[in-house]
Design an enzyme around this catalytic site. Structure first.
Site, PDB file in Angstrom:
ATOM      1  N   CYS A  68      -7.442  -8.701 -12.980  1.00  0.00           N
ATOM      2  CA  CYS A  68      -7.829  -7.292 -12.900  1.00  0.00           C
ATOM      3  C   CYS A  68      -6.659  -6.334 -13.162  1.00  0.00           C
ATOM      4  CB  CYS A  68      -8.543  -7.026 -11.580  1.00  0.00           C
ATOM      5  SG  CYS A  68      -9.597  -5.575 -11.669  1.00  0.00           S
TER       6      CYS A  68
ATOM      7  N   HIS B  48     -12.024 -11.679  -9.549  1.00  0.00           N
ATOM      8  CA  HIS B  48     -11.431 -11.954  -8.240  1.00  0.00           C
ATOM      9  C   HIS B  48     -12.272 -13.078  -7.632  1.00  0.00           C
ATOM     10  CE1 HIS B  48      -9.174  -8.115  -8.188  1.00  0.00           C
ATOM     11  NE2 HIS B  48     -10.260  -7.553  -8.669  1.00  0.00           N
TER      12      HIS B  48
END
Ligand code: GLN
Length: 242
Positions: free
Chosen positions: A94, A195
């Site tokens: 990310c 994630h």
């Protein structure tokens, strides 16, 4: 590998560690030890120098301001760039994914240079934030099963000519550019929006990094029951979005 101990570097836990991304370091470490490998984990805070002799570098996600601070410090430090030039492996999630690219839009709305070790460029998505479970089929060259992850990001990422998509989406926003791609990779550098932490859900990623670091095609099997139960639960969740 630089010496007999595998050197695993967890970059900037004080700035980049949202949504349990530290779990990726725990999983790589554990799966190395389960194979009897000697592994040294090095946590590098943002006021410390990034070692250039690591074998595997893990970078997590972060909110917009910590992301800018991390990018500024990592550019100044130069350690990741030198390590990649020496063949080190990088797996970034990310905000980390955006930072290792060429540029992203920072918390002040300005273009922030990245490290440029992966040919991607992140832009601000003017639509809804991408939040939720992801399910994606990985580039077949990497030999991984479908991956499950959790995403929460505003940025979108455009892949340049020297990088390839890491995966193709079945569910989720991924790179957000409408081409159905998720993440990107080139040689030993990988970026993803997943994630989860993604390696607890998909320990095969950790094994892929270990195989690259050791330059082997296979690793001894380990007990996968716990991981398989988590994968099955998250794949079912991703297949039935709320
Ligand atoms: N700040 C970045 C974005 O929103 C990354 C967020 C994250 O790491 N979860 O796009």
């Amino acid at each position: 590998m630089s010496d007999s101990s595998l050197r695993l570097v967890w970059v900037y836990p004080d700035l980049l560690s949202t949504y349990g991304d530290q779990g990726n370091a725990l999983v790589v470490e554990r799966r190395a030890r389960q194979r009897g490998l000697d592994v040294t984990r090095i946590d590098v805070r943002s006021d410390q120098q990034v070692p250039t002799s690591g074998d595997i570098y893990l970078i997590g996600g972060g909110e917009d301001r910590p992301q800018r601070l991390a990018a500024e410090r990592l550019r100044r430090d130069g350690g990741i760039n030198r390590a990649v030039a020496n063949g080190a492996i990088v797996f970034a999630v990310c905000a980390g994914y955006q930072i290792i690219g060429n540029e992203f839009i920072n918390d002040l709305g300005r273009v922030e240079p990245g490290l440029g070790v992966l040919d991607v460029r992140s832009v601000r998505n003017e639509g809804a934030r991408h939040v939720g479970d992801v399910l994606a089929d990985v580039d077949e060259r990497l030999g991984l099963p479908p991956l499950t992850g959790f995403e929460n990001h505003q940025g979108n990422t455009v892949i340049g000519p020297s990088a390839r998509p890491f995966a193709r989406l079945r569910y989720g926003g991924g790179n957000g550019t409408g081409d159905g791609t998720e993440g990107a990779w080139c040689d030993t550098v990988f970026g993803t929006y997943m994630h989860g932490p993604v390696m607890a859900r998909n320990p095969q990623i950790a094994d892929m990094l270990l195989k690259l670091a050791l330059d082997v095609n296979a690793l001894p099997p380990v007990d996968e029951r716990w991981y398989e139960a988590l994968r099955a639960e998250r794949i079912a969740a991703a297949s039935q979005p709320a």
